[in-house]
Write a protein that holds these residues in place. Structure first.
Motif, PDB file in Angstrom:
ATOM      1  N   LEU A  14       0.846  -1.202   0.000  1.00  0.00           N
ATOM      2  CA  LEU A  14       0.000   0.000   0.000  1.00  0.00           C
ATOM      3  C   LEU A  14       0.878   1.249   0.000  1.00  0.00           C
ATOM      4  O   LEU A  14       0.657   2.176  -0.775  1.00  0.00           O
ATOM      5  CB  LEU A  14      -0.932  -0.002   1.212  1.00  0.00           C
ATOM      6  CG  LEU A  14      -2.087  -1.009   1.159  1.00  0.00           C
ATOM      7  CD1 LEU A  14      -2.716  -1.175   2.537  1.00  0.00           C
ATOM      8  CD2 LEU A  14      -3.136  -0.581   0.141  1.00  0.00           C
ATOM      9  N   ASP A  15       1.894   1.256   0.845  1.00  0.00           N
ATOM     10  CA  ASP A  15       2.808   2.404   0.941  1.00  0.00           C
ATOM     11  C   ASP A  15       3.474   2.703  -0.404  1.00  0.00           C
ATOM     12  O   ASP A  15       3.573   3.852  -0.814  1.00  0.00           O
ATOM     13  CB  ASP A  15       3.912   2.139   1.982  1.00  0.00           C
ATOM     14  CG  ASP A  15       3.381   2.287   3.407  1.00  0.00           C
ATOM     15  OD1 ASP A  15       2.258   2.789   3.568  1.00  0.00           O
ATOM     16  OD2 ASP A  15       4.086   1.881   4.338  1.00  0.00           O
ATOM     17  N   ILE A 100     -13.139   1.359  -6.114  1.00  0.00           N
ATOM     18  CA  ILE A 100     -14.159   1.452  -7.133  1.00  0.00           C
ATOM     19  C   ILE A 100     -14.639   0.034  -7.455  1.00  0.00           C
ATOM     20  O   ILE A 100     -13.861  -0.847  -7.800  1.00  0.00           O
ATOM     21  CB  ILE A 100     -13.675   2.258  -8.354  1.00  0.00           C
ATOM     22  CG1 ILE A 100     -14.612   2.065  -9.515  1.00  0.00           C
ATOM     23  CG2 ILE A 100     -12.263   1.975  -8.729  1.00  0.00           C
ATOM     24  CD1 ILE A 100     -14.530   3.178 -10.506  1.00  0.00           C
ATOM     25  N   ASP A 101     -15.928  -0.152  -7.269  1.00  0.00           N
ATOM     26  CA  ASP A 101     -16.523  -1.479  -7.343  1.00  0.00           C
ATOM     27  C   ASP A 101     -17.488  -1.487  -8.537  1.00  0.00           C
ATOM     28  O   ASP A 101     -17.066  -1.667  -9.672  1.00  0.00           O
ATOM     29  CB  ASP A 101     -17.217  -1.724  -6.000  1.00  0.00           C
ATOM     30  CG  ASP A 101     -17.662  -3.151  -5.786  1.00  0.00           C
ATOM     31  OD1 ASP A 101     -17.810  -3.880  -6.768  1.00  0.00           O
ATOM     32  OD2 ASP A 101     -17.893  -3.550  -4.632  1.00  0.00           O
ATOM     33  N   ALA A 125      -8.135   6.223  -7.063  1.00  0.00           N
ATOM     34  CA  ALA A 125      -8.691   5.184  -6.193  1.00  0.00           C
ATOM     35  C   ALA A 125      -7.596   4.210  -5.770  1.00  0.00           C
ATOM     36  O   ALA A 125      -6.804   3.763  -6.600  1.00  0.00           O
ATOM     37  CB  ALA A 125      -9.813   4.443  -6.907  1.00  0.00           C
ATOM     38  N   ALA A 126      -7.580   3.887  -4.486  1.00  0.00           N
ATOM     39  CA  ALA A 126      -6.565   2.970  -3.965  1.00  0.00           C
ATOM     40  C   ALA A 126      -6.745   1.569  -4.539  1.00  0.00           C
ATOM     41  O   ALA A 126      -5.785   0.894  -4.893  1.00  0.00           O
ATOM     42  CB  ALA A 126      -6.628   2.926  -2.436  1.00  0.00           C
ATOM     43  N   LEU A 127      -8.003   1.127  -4.622  1.00  0.00           N
ATOM     44  CA  LEU A 127      -8.297  -0.228  -5.080  1.00  0.00           C
ATOM     45  C   LEU A 127      -9.314  -0.205  -6.214  1.00  0.00           C
ATOM     46  O   LEU A 127     -10.181   0.675  -6.265  1.00  0.00           O
ATOM     47  CB  LEU A 127      -8.882  -1.070  -3.933  1.00  0.00           C
ATOM     48  CG  LEU A 127      -8.100  -1.135  -2.629  1.00  0.00           C
ATOM     49  CD1 LEU A 127      -8.905  -1.898  -1.584  1.00  0.00           C
ATOM     50  CD2 LEU A 127      -6.749  -1.807  -2.849  1.00  0.00           C
ATOM     51  N   TYR A 141      -5.882   7.794 -11.878  1.00  0.00           N
ATOM     52  CA  TYR A 141      -4.856   7.362 -10.922  1.00  0.00           C
ATOM     53  C   TYR A 141      -5.361   6.121 -10.189  1.00  0.00           C
ATOM     54  O   TYR A 141      -6.114   6.222  -9.224  1.00  0.00           O
ATOM     55  CB  TYR A 141      -4.528   8.487  -9.943  1.00  0.00           C
ATOM     56  CG  TYR A 141      -4.060   9.735 -10.654  1.00  0.00           C
ATOM     57  CD1 TYR A 141      -2.738   9.853 -11.072  1.00  0.00           C
ATOM     58  CD2 TYR A 141      -4.954  10.764 -10.934  1.00  0.00           C
ATOM     59  CE1 TYR A 141      -2.312  10.990 -11.751  1.00  0.00           C
ATOM     60  CE2 TYR A 141      -4.537  11.902 -11.616  1.00  0.00           C
ATOM     61  CZ  TYR A 141      -3.209  12.004 -12.014  1.00  0.00           C
ATOM     62  OH  TYR A 141      -2.805  13.125 -12.692  1.00  0.00           O
ATOM     63  N   LYS A 142      -4.943   4.963 -10.712  1.00  0.00           N
ATOM     64  CA  LYS A 142      -5.464   3.706 -10.190  1.00  0.00           C
ATOM     65  C   LYS A 142      -4.416   2.997  -9.363  1.00  0.00           C
ATOM     66  O   LYS A 142      -3.271   2.864  -9.776  1.00  0.00           O
ATOM     67  CB  LYS A 142      -5.906   2.836 -11.358  1.00  0.00           C
ATOM     68  CG  LYS A 142      -6.772   1.714 -10.917  1.00  0.00           C
ATOM     69  CD  LYS A 142      -7.573   1.003 -11.977  1.00  0.00           C
ATOM     70  CE  LYS A 142      -7.123   1.041 -13.389  1.00  0.00           C
ATOM     71  NZ  LYS A 142      -8.046   0.268 -14.256  1.00  0.00           N
ATOM     72  N   GLY A 143      -4.806   2.540  -8.185  1.00  0.00           N
ATOM     73  CA  GLY A 143      -3.899   1.807  -7.322  1.00  0.00           C
ATOM     74  C   GLY A 143      -3.861   0.343  -7.711  1.00  0.00           C
ATOM     75  O   GLY A 143      -3.436  -0.016  -8.803  1.00  0.00           O
ATOM     76  N   ILE A 144      -4.344  -0.521  -6.851  1.00  0.00           N
ATOM     77  CA  ILE A 144      -4.175  -1.956  -7.015  1.00  0.00           C
ATOM     78  C   ILE A 144      -5.480  -2.631  -7.443  1.00  0.00           C
ATOM     79  O   ILE A 144      -6.534  -2.389  -6.856  1.00  0.00           O
ATOM     80  CB  ILE A 144      -3.667  -2.563  -5.686  1.00  0.00           C
ATOM     81  CG1 ILE A 144      -2.329  -1.901  -5.311  1.00  0.00           C
ATOM     82  CG2 ILE A 144      -3.522  -4.076  -5.783  1.00  0.00           C
ATOM     83  CD1 ILE A 144      -1.920  -2.103  -3.863  1.00  0.00           C
ATOM     84  N   GLU A 145      -5.373  -3.464  -8.479  1.00  0.00           N
ATOM     85  CA  GLU A 145      -6.551  -4.209  -8.933  1.00  0.00           C
ATOM     86  C   GLU A 145      -6.749  -5.432  -8.043  1.00  0.00           C
ATOM     87  O   GLU A 145      -5.792  -6.147  -7.758  1.00  0.00           O
ATOM     88  CB  GLU A 145      -6.320  -4.674 -10.367  1.00  0.00           C
ATOM     89  CG  GLU A 145      -7.419  -4.172 -11.285  1.00  0.00           C
ATOM     90  CD  GLU A 145      -7.211  -4.600 -12.720  1.00  0.00           C
ATOM     91  OE1 GLU A 145      -6.920  -3.717 -13.534  1.00  0.00           O
ATOM     92  OE2 GLU A 145      -7.339  -5.806 -13.006  1.00  0.00           O
ATOM     93  N   ILE A 146      -7.988  -5.657  -7.622  1.00  0.00           N
ATOM     94  CA  ILE A 146      -8.240  -6.794  -6.732  1.00  0.00           C
ATOM     95  C   ILE A 146      -9.346  -7.699  -7.294  1.00  0.00           C
ATOM     96  O   ILE A 146     -10.184  -7.257  -8.073  1.00  0.00           O
ATOM     97  CB  ILE A 146      -8.635  -6.330  -5.299  1.00  0.00           C
ATOM     98  CG1 ILE A 146      -9.921  -5.481  -5.307  1.00  0.00           C
ATOM     99  CG2 ILE A 146      -7.491  -5.567  -4.635  1.00  0.00           C
ATOM    100  CD1 ILE A 146     -10.526  -5.302  -3.929  1.00  0.00           C
TER     101      ILE A 146
END
Ligand code: PRP
Ligand code: MN
Ligand code: MG
Length: 179
Positions: A14-15, A100-101, A125-127, A141-146
């Motif tokens: 995350l960091d 974002i879901d 979005a972080a996730l 700005y997209k963080g991690i895809e889950i």
């Protein structure tokens, strides 16, 4: 906590993500009037981390919306609980979200904020859980895809709790399927 199946994203990961997004944002908005809008409640931890990795002067504000309430499924209705009090007309806007879901929350928010005369409206979005998308949203700005798992922690709740977990964790299935 005994509701955790396993950790999905570690504090370190995350960091790293936050650092990278913060430096991209700082470069892209250099010399521009930027208003960052955190989406409460879920966005509060990510925004607190991200804001400290941004090296340019910005205005910060919050909007509080809810579409999930206490349930694990989106109601599809986005309720504005508290609006921003910053005038965004003639400014660049960056919306900061935890996840974002279906995309319904952000789709609605972008449309709403666009009616107020900003120069631009972008999303960080972080996730991202792309498998569940119902409304199209462009995330600059997209963080991690889950994967499609119920996740808690790092701002994300189940029935209002577990936002304070420092990692993103998968919630045990029997916790929400028994209800
Ligand atoms: C969650 C999450 C996002 C939104 C994403 O918020 O924090 O804001 O749902 O889902 P969507 O893409 O399907 O719209 P929630 O409505 O649970 O409110 P909260 O942030 O106060 O928990
Ligand atoms: Mn939210
Ligand atoms: Mg929630």
């Amino acid at each position: 906590m005994d509701v955790i199946e396993r950790v999905l994203i570690s504090k370190e990961e995350l960091d790293r993500q936050v650092e990278e997004l913060g430096s991209r944002i700082s470069k892209d908005y250099e010399g521009k009037e930027l208003v960052i809008i955190g989406v409460l409640k879920g966005g509060f931890i990510f925004l607190a981390d991200l804001a400290r990795k941004i090296t340019i002067p910005v205005d910060l504000d919050f909007i509080s919306v809810s579409s999930y309430g206490d349930s694990s499924k989106s109601s599809g209705v986005v309720k504005i609980i508290k609006d921003v009090d910053t005038n965004i007309s003639g400014k660049h806007v960056l919306i900061v979200e935890d996840i974002i879901d279906t995309g319904l929350t952000l789709n609605h928010l972008v449309e709403l904020l666009k009616t107020r005369g900003p120069l631009s409206v972008k999303i960080c979005a972080a996730l991202d859980k792309p498998s569940r998308r119902k409304a199209e949203v462009h995330v600059e700005y997209k963080g991690i895809e889950i994967p499609d798992e119920f996740v808690i922690g790092y701002g994300l709740d189940y029935a209002g709790k577990y936002r304070n977990l420092p990692e993103v964790c998968i919630l045990k299935k029997d916790v929400y399927s028994k209800k």
